[in-house]
Enzyme design. Structure first.
Site, mmCIF file in Angstrom:
data_model
loop_
_atom_site.group_PDB
_atom_site.id
_atom_site.type_symbol
_atom_site.label_atom_id
_atom_site.label_comp_id
_atom_site.label_asym_id
_atom_site.label_seq_id
_atom_site.Cartn_x
_atom_site.Cartn_y
_atom_site.Cartn_z
ATOM 1 N N ASN A 141 -29.120 -13.766 -28.468
ATOM 2 C CA ASN A 141 -28.587 -14.856 -29.282
ATOM 3 C C ASN A 141 -29.675 -15.917 -29.406
ATOM 4 O O ASN A 141 -29.931 -16.659 -28.466
ATOM 5 C CB ASN A 141 -27.326 -15.443 -28.629
ATOM 6 N N LYS A 185 -29.666 -18.562 -31.106
ATOM 7 C CA LYS A 185 -29.130 -19.902 -31.356
ATOM 8 C C LYS A 185 -29.911 -20.530 -32.524
ATOM 9 O O LYS A 185 -30.281 -19.828 -33.461
ATOM 10 C CB LYS A 185 -29.162 -20.737 -30.079
ATOM 11 N N HIS A 214 -18.383 -18.643 -29.613
ATOM 12 C CA HIS A 214 -19.336 -19.093 -28.599
ATOM 13 C C HIS A 214 -18.947 -20.493 -28.140
ATOM 14 O O HIS A 214 -18.446 -21.303 -28.924
ATOM 15 C CB HIS A 214 -20.760 -19.092 -29.183
ATOM 16 N N GLU A 247 -20.483 -23.105 -27.664
ATOM 17 C CA GLU A 247 -21.057 -24.214 -28.431
ATOM 18 C C GLU A 247 -20.272 -24.442 -29.715
ATOM 19 O O GLU A 247 -20.118 -25.577 -30.172
ATOM 20 C CB GLU A 247 -22.536 -23.925 -28.714
ATOM 21 N N GLU A 285 -19.044 -15.916 -20.897
ATOM 22 C CA GLU A 285 -20.130 -16.880 -20.729
ATOM 23 C C GLU A 285 -19.582 -18.159 -20.101
ATOM 24 O O GLU A 285 -19.046 -19.020 -20.807
ATOM 25 C CB GLU A 285 -20.765 -17.219 -22.079
ATOM 26 N N GLY A 329 -27.585 -22.217 -20.652
ATOM 27 C CA GLY A 329 -28.713 -23.110 -20.882
ATOM 28 C C GLY A 329 -28.984 -24.092 -19.758
ATOM 29 O O GLY A 329 -29.778 -25.016 -19.909
ATOM 30 N N SER A 389 -27.645 -17.821 -18.729
ATOM 31 C CA SER A 389 -28.921 -17.872 -18.002
ATOM 32 C C SER A 389 -29.309 -16.517 -17.403
ATOM 33 O O SER A 389 -29.805 -16.430 -16.286
ATOM 34 C CB SER A 389 -28.882 -18.959 -16.918
#
Length: 259
Positions: free
Chosen positions: A14, A16, A103, A105, A174, A180, A216
């Site tokens: 991904n 991003k 996701h 985010e 996740e 991150g 991560s």
């Protein structure tokens, strides 16, 4: 609960909101060359989910390779006055196989609800794409002991799509606190959630759904995560932007056997 069914591994990058034409060209070429030369390429599916403007570049660079490509989101609508939205049919025209939905985010920054995520998964399936449905808890939710409850709540609308739909998608756990941040759920922590997810999809009649871990993931910890019985691969963030690192993670996906 684990499944004895042999499930093919998947390692999916991904990107991003990263990339440029020049940098992407180098990265895609290196991933393609490295994976094509790997003796383990036949043992694991590999793909990258790139920003919308770079789908044509990914298609050009990866066509006729063993590496798939996909997008990071899609609209629930097929077409219409939805400025800034991209439909599943549009993604399919660029040869996408996968699309990320839900996701963390997107959930946090764009207010996407679990019901909307399920609708996006349905739209993806309708366009012939494989939705990668992301779920995960925040640090506050984990510390409150609500991890499995939160995951269950996020999965419920997706499971309600029915057996045929669930069987055709991928799920990715996740933990928000590990995305991150450099923090990673321990293999045992990840396995606990994956086992609960496996039980949920098995109850829906789909024990063979691929369950990915993301948060991560690096070459240094990939093998220990992939050794868990209910982790079928990874959704890789920052490490997917470094060809050597991403390839090592894919190699771990191909060679590590579940306990």
């Amino acid at each position: 609960m684990t499944t004895t069914q042999k499930i093919r591994r998947l390692v999916l990058g991904n990107w991003k909101m990263h990339g440029s034409l020049a940098a992407n060209g180098q990265l895609l070429a290196a991933i393609r060359s490295g994976w094509n030369q790997s003796s383990h390429a036949a043992a694991c599916d590999v793909g990258v989910c790139v920003p919308f403007p770079y789908l044509a570049q990914a298609e050009s660079a990866l066509t006729d390779s063993d590496i798939a490509w996909g997008a990071q989101d899609l609209s629930v609508h097929d077409q219409g006055a939805y400025t800034g939205e991209v439909s599943g049919a549009m993604l399919a025209e660029f040869g996408c196989r996968y699309v990320l939905v839900g996701h963390s985010e997107r959930r946090a920054m764009h207010g996407e609800t679990s019901q909307l995520v399920a609708e996006k998964a349905k739209a993806a399936l309708g366009a012939g794409l494989t939705p990668v449905v992301c779920v995960g808890e925040t640090l506050a939710e984990r510390e409150a002991g609500r991890t499995l409850a939160v995951i269950g709540e996020q999965l419920a609308p997706v499971l309600a799509l029915g057996k045929e739909a669930v069987a055709a998608l991928v799920l990715a756990y996740e933990p928000v606190w590990a995305i991150g941040t450099g923090k990673t759920a321990s293999p045992e922590q990840a396995q606990e959630v994956h086992a609960a997810m496996r039980a949920a999809v098995a109850q829906a009649g789909c024990p063979g759904v691929r369950l990915l871990y993301g948060g991560s993931v690096k070459a240094a910890n990939a093998a220990s995560l992939f050794a868990m019985p209910d982790i079928d691969g990874g959704l890789i963030g920052g490490a997917s932007l470094v060809a050597e690192e991403f390839l090592r993670i894919a190699e771990a996906g191909a060679t590590t056997r579940s306990a």
